[in-house]
Write a protein that holds these residues in place. Structure first.
Motif, mmCIF file in Angstrom:
data_model
loop_
_atom_site.group_PDB
_atom_site.id
_atom_site.type_symbol
_atom_site.label_atom_id
_atom_site.label_comp_id
_atom_site.label_asym_id
_atom_site.label_seq_id
_atom_site.Cartn_x
_atom_site.Cartn_y
_atom_site.Cartn_z
ATOM 1 N N LEU A 396 0.853 -0.999 -0.389
ATOM 2 C CA LEU A 396 0.215 0.182 -0.366
ATOM 3 C C LEU A 396 0.776 1.300 -0.175
ATOM 4 O O LEU A 396 0.699 2.468 -0.607
ATOM 5 N N ARG A 397 1.689 1.540 0.720
ATOM 6 C CA ARG A 397 2.835 2.308 0.537
ATOM 7 C C ARG A 397 3.080 3.100 -0.587
ATOM 8 O O ARG A 397 3.751 3.964 -0.456
ATOM 9 N N VAL A 445 -6.010 -3.115 7.025
ATOM 10 C CA VAL A 445 -4.368 -2.807 7.091
ATOM 11 C C VAL A 445 -4.066 -0.745 7.069
ATOM 12 O O VAL A 445 -3.058 -0.467 8.017
ATOM 13 N N ALA A 446 -5.161 -0.792 6.036
ATOM 14 C CA ALA A 446 -5.140 0.407 5.985
ATOM 15 C C ALA A 446 -6.002 1.401 6.747
ATOM 16 O O ALA A 446 -4.586 2.579 7.825
ATOM 17 N N GLU A 447 -6.178 0.935 8.241
ATOM 18 C CA GLU A 447 -6.779 1.581 9.363
ATOM 19 C C GLU A 447 -5.831 1.623 10.238
ATOM 20 O O GLU A 447 -5.337 2.905 10.732
ATOM 21 N N ILE A 452 -5.878 4.615 5.130
ATOM 22 C CA ILE A 452 -7.334 5.088 5.138
ATOM 23 C C ILE A 452 -8.204 6.546 4.593
ATOM 24 O O ILE A 452 -8.625 6.212 3.726
ATOM 25 N N GLN A 453 -7.848 7.455 4.835
ATOM 26 C CA GLN A 453 -7.975 8.654 4.601
ATOM 27 C C GLN A 453 -7.933 8.918 3.340
ATOM 28 O O GLN A 453 -8.557 8.938 2.666
ATOM 29 N N PRO A 454 -6.581 8.845 2.475
ATOM 30 C CA PRO A 454 -6.690 9.184 1.119
ATOM 31 C C PRO A 454 -7.108 8.068 0.382
ATOM 32 O O PRO A 454 -7.482 8.057 -0.467
ATOM 33 N N ILE A 455 -7.541 6.689 1.056
ATOM 34 C CA ILE A 455 -8.306 5.443 -0.192
ATOM 35 C C ILE A 455 -9.499 5.993 0.283
ATOM 36 O O ILE A 455 -10.094 5.539 -0.787
ATOM 37 N N LEU A 459 -11.167 6.185 -3.503
ATOM 38 C CA LEU A 459 -12.349 5.970 -3.924
ATOM 39 C C LEU A 459 -14.289 6.151 -4.161
ATOM 40 O O LEU A 459 -14.598 6.088 -4.701
ATOM 41 N N LEU A 460 -14.037 7.314 -2.767
ATOM 42 C CA LEU A 460 -15.028 7.860 -3.351
ATOM 43 C C LEU A 460 -15.005 8.648 -4.755
ATOM 44 O O LEU A 460 -16.458 8.547 -5.490
ATOM 45 N N ARG A 461 -14.175 9.534 -4.875
ATOM 46 C CA ARG A 461 -14.229 9.967 -6.103
ATOM 47 C C ARG A 461 -14.321 9.196 -7.017
ATOM 48 O O ARG A 461 -15.201 9.264 -8.338
#
Length: 651
Positions: A396-397, A445-447, A452-455, A459-461
C-alpha cells in the motif's frame, strides 16, 4: 523520681528506633576488629610487664580469656556486617552489647585491681594506664551506641576513686585527670550521638524518598499495578535469565472490551473506578510466575516465566477473561466489560522484547477482529498472516493507488417495481506484486497504518464519477470504514468530494457497520448527523451481527437497514433465520426505515423474502459486482428482464 528514670533511660536501648538500631550494629560490626585488637594488645603488654611478678593465674589465664573473647566476638560481628539485618535482630544484638560491655569492663577492672598488689610503682602505673586506655578505647569504639559508651564511662568513676584512695600523689593526680577525661568524653558521647542519629534519620528519609520515587517510576498509581516501564524491565530480565532459570517465557496483552462506552457514558471518574477494580482483580493472579502490569489506557500486559507447562497461556487467559467479565458495581450503576487477550511464547534464543510483543499484539489484533472476549495464542498460521499483513502494508505504501484501486458496482433491486434503485460501490485492489487483494484484507491494514483516509477519498471520487450519467432515480451506496467514521474531519472531507462531483447528496447513502461504531460512538454519531445534515442518507450495514443492534437503531439518524447475508443465506433451511428476518422487516416498517436484504443468491430466497414483505434486495442472484463501465449495459438488459423465481439478469 522522674529525673532518675530519665537518667537510667540513657543506659537502655530504646525499642522504637529500628533504623537507628540497624545503623548502630553495622557501625559496631565494622569497628569491632580495631576495638578488640587494641584491647588484646594492651592486655598482652600488661601481661608482659607483670610476667614473673604476679602469679600465672593473674597473667596468662586472663590473657587467654581476653584473646578468646576477642576472637569469638570479632567473628560474630564479621558475620553481622555481611548479613541483611532486620530490626528485631539489631535490637537483640544491641542489648547483648550493653550487657557484654558491663561484664567485660568490670572483669578487666577487677583483674587490674588484683594486679595492683604486685610490682613496683611503675607496674602499678602501667595497670592504671591500662584501665584508662581500655575504657577510652571502649568508649570511642562504641560512640555509635550511646548506652554502651556511657556504661564504659561510668566504669571510670570507681577506677578513679580507687586510684585516688591509694594516697600516692602521682596516682591521685592521674585519677583526677582520668575523671576529667571521663566527663569530657561523656559530653562527646552525647554530641556524637545527636550527630549520628541525625545522619541516620536523614539517610532513612532519603531512602524513603528514593523508594517512593522508584515506586512512582514503576507503579501505575491508579491501579497499583506495575506500569509500562516495569513491564518491559521485567520482560527483559526474564528473557536474560532464561539460561539460568530454564523457564519458558510467554507474553500476553489484554484489551478491555466495552471500557470506552462506560468512560464516555458515566465520565472519567467512573472510568477510573472501573480501572481500579480491574487492577484489583488482576492483582489476584500475580504470583512468582505471573507478572501483570498496566501498559496504558485500558491495555494491560502479562509476563509468564515458569517451568514448561506450569502456566498454560490459554487457561490463564480464560481465567483472566472470566474474572474481568464479572459485573462491576460503580456509583452510577452496574457495568459489564470483557477482555480480549493475545499470547505469544518467546522463541528459544530470543533475548529482546520487541518481536515477542509484536507477536502477542498480532494475536490480540486477530482476537479483536474475529473473536472478541477470547484468548488467542500466536501460532505459525498467525505468523503467516502477520507476514501477509506486512506485505500488504509495504504494498500500500508503495502503490500507485490511482491506478491500482478499482471500484466495482453491485445493484440493489426493488423486486416489487422491477427496477434498480442503487449500486453499492465495492473496493478492490489489484497490486502488481500481490495480485488481487480483497477489501477484507487491505482495508483493516490501511486503517491500522493510517492510509485509510487517502484510500477512502480516492474510492469515493472514483465511485461518484459515473453517477451523473445514471438515471436520477438511481443512487450510490458507499461504505465507510471504522477509522473513517470516527474521524473529526469526515463531514468536511466527504462534503468537499461530493460537491466536486456534481452529484446531489440525496443520491448518496453512506453505509456503516455496527462494529465500526464501537470505537467512539459519540464521534461516530456526530459524523453521521453531519452527513445527514448535508443531505446524504445513512444505512446500518450487517444488521443483526453486532453487539447492541437495537440501541444503535434508535440512537442514530438512519434511513435504511441492511439485513446481513448470514440470515438470508439460511432462510430456506433454518426456520429461525426466517423468523429473525421477518422480525427485522416488521421493525424497519414500524420505524419508517428502508430495508435491504443482502446475500440473495437464489430465486427461492428472493421469493421467500418477497413473501415476507421485503422489497429491496442485493446479491449474486441479480448480479455479481461489476466494473463501472459495465453498469450502463446492465441497466439496459435489466429493463427487459422479468424478476420471477429462477430468473435473473445475465451475470
Amino acid at each position: 523520681m522522674r529525673h532518675l528514670v530519665t537518667f537510667l533511660s540513657l543506659f537502655r536501648i530504646a525499642p522504637d528506633r529500628p533504623d537507628l538500631h540497624i545503623a548502630q550494629i553495622k557501625s559496631v560490626s565494622r569497628q569491632a576488629p580495631l576495638f578488640f585488637g587494641i584491647m588484646t594488645l594492651n592486655a598482652a603488654l600488661l601481661v608482659y610487664t607483670h610476667a614473673g611478678v604476679a602469679p600465672a593465674y593473674l597473667t596468662y589465664l586472663p590473657m587467654a580469656v581476653v584473646g578468646s573473647v576477642s576472637v569469638i566476638r570479632c567473628r560474630a560481628y564479621h558475620r553481622l556486617s555481611k548479613a541483611t539485618l532486620d530490626a528485631a535482630v539489631a535490637y537483640r544484638q544491641l542489648r547483648m552489647l550493653n550487657a557484654m560491655v558491663v561484664v567485660l569492663l568490670v572483669s578487666l577492672l577487677i583483674w587490674c585491681l588484683a594486679l595492683m598488689s604486685f610490682g613496683d610503682v611503675y607496674t602499678r602505673m602501667h595497670v592504671m594506664f591500662f584501665v584508662v586506655f581500655g575504657i577510652m578505647a571502649c568508649v570511642f569504639g562504641l560512640l555509635h551506641v550511646r548506652s554502651a559508651a556511657l556504661m564504659a564511662v561510668t566504669i571510670a568513676l570507681p577506677a578513679s576513686l580507687y586510684f585516688f584512695a591509694t594516697g600516692n600523689g602521682t596516682l591521685r593526680a592521674i585519677a583526677v585527670a582520668f575523671l576529667a577525661l571521663a566527663v569530657t568524653t561523656s559530653y562527646l558521647v552525647f554530641v556524637y550521638h545527636r550527630v549520628f542519629t541525625s545522619l541516620v534519620q536523614q539517610t532513612s528519609e532519603l531512602r524513603r524518598l528514593s523508594d517512593d520515587n522508584l515506586r512512582l517510576a514503576n507503579v501505575d498509581l491508579l491501579t497499583n499495578l506495575p506500569n509500562r516501564r516495569s513491564f518491559f524491565s521485567k520482560l527483559q530480565a526474564v528473557l536474560s535469565e532464561r539460561k539460568e532459570s530454564g523457564f519458558e517465557v510467554q507474553v500476553g496483552l489484554i484489551d478491555l472490551d466495552g471500557f470506552k462506552p462506560v468512560n464516555d457514558t458515566y465520565g472519567h471518574p467512573a472510568g477510573d473506578a472501573l480501572l481500579r477494580e480491574i487492577g484489583s482483580r488482576l492483582h489476584a493472579f500475580c504470583d512468582e510466575h505471573v507478572f501483570l502490569a498496566r501498559l496504558g489506557g485500558d491495555e494491560f500486559g502479562i509476563v509468564v516465566a515458569a517451568p514448561g507447562g506450569c502456566v498454560p497461556s490459554a487457561e490463564l487467559g480464560a481465567s483472566l477473561a472470566a474474572a474481568l467479565s464479572q459485573p462491576i458495581r460503580l456509583a452510577k450503576g452496574v457495568v459489564h466489560v470483557g477482555a480480549t487477550i493475545g499470547f505469544a511464547a518467546a522463541l528459544a534464543h530470543e533475548d529482546k522484547p520487541d518481536r515477542i510483543i509484536e507477536r502477542a499484539d498480532s494475536a490480540l489484533y486477530h482476537a479483536k477482529a474475529n473473536a472478541r472476549g477470547s484468548t488467542i495464542v500466536f501460532t505459525q498460521d498467525l505468523d503467516q498472516a502477520l507476514r501477509r499483513r506486512d506485505l500488504i502494508v509495504q504494498g500500500l505504501r508503495q502503490a500507485d493507488l490511482e491506478a491500482e484501486l478499482l471500484v466495482l458496482m453491485q445493484p440493489m433491486v426493488d423486486v416489487v417495481r422491477n427496477r434498480v434503485v442503487a449500486f453499492e460501490a465495492l473496493a478492490r485492489w489489484h497490486s502488481p506484486f500481490l495480485g488481487l487483494v480483497s477489501p477484507s484484507e487491505f482495508i483493516p491494514v490501511a486503517e491500522s497504518s493510517d492510509l485509510i483516509q487517502p484510500i477512502t477519498e480516492l474510492l469515493l471520487r472514483k465511485a461518484l464519477a459515473p453517477v451523473s450519467l445514471w438515471p436520477l432515480d438511481i443512487g450510490l451506496s458507499f461504505n465507510l470504514s471504522a477509522r473513517d467514521i470516527i474521524s473529526p474531519h469526515l463531514v468536511r472531507r466527504m462534503g468537499r468530494i461530493i460537491a466536486e462531483s456534481g452529484v446531489t447528496p440525496e443520491r448518496i447513502t453512506f453505509e456503516v457497520t455496527e462494529t465500526a461504531l464501537i470505537g467512539d460512538f459519540e464521534q461516530a454519531k456526530a459524523n453521521l448527523e453531519g452527513l445527514k445534515a448535508i443531505g446524504c442518507r445513512i444505512a446500518l450495514d450487517d444488521f443483526g451481527t453486532g453487539f447492541s443492534s437495537l440501541s444503535y437503531v434508535h440512537r442514530l439518524p438512519l434511513d435504511r437497514l441492511k439485513i446481513d447475508r448470514s440470515f438470508t443465506s439460511e432462510m430456506e433451511s433454518v426456520p429461525v433465520c426466517q423468523d429473525i428476518v421477518e422480525t427485522m422487516l416488521l421493525m424497519s416498517r414500524n420505524l419508517g426505515l428502508g430495508c435491504v436484504a443482502e446475500g440473495v443468491e437464489s430465486g427461492g430466497q428472493m421469493a421467500l423474502l418477497r413473501s415476507l414483505g421485503c422489497e429491496t434486495m442485493q446479491g449474486f442472484y441479480f448480479h455479481r459486482p461489476m466494473p463501472i463501465e459495465r453498469v450502463a449495459g446492465f441497466l439496459e438488459r435489466f429493463a427487459d428482464s422479468a424478476l420471477v423465481p429462477g430468473t435473473a439478469c445475465a451475470a
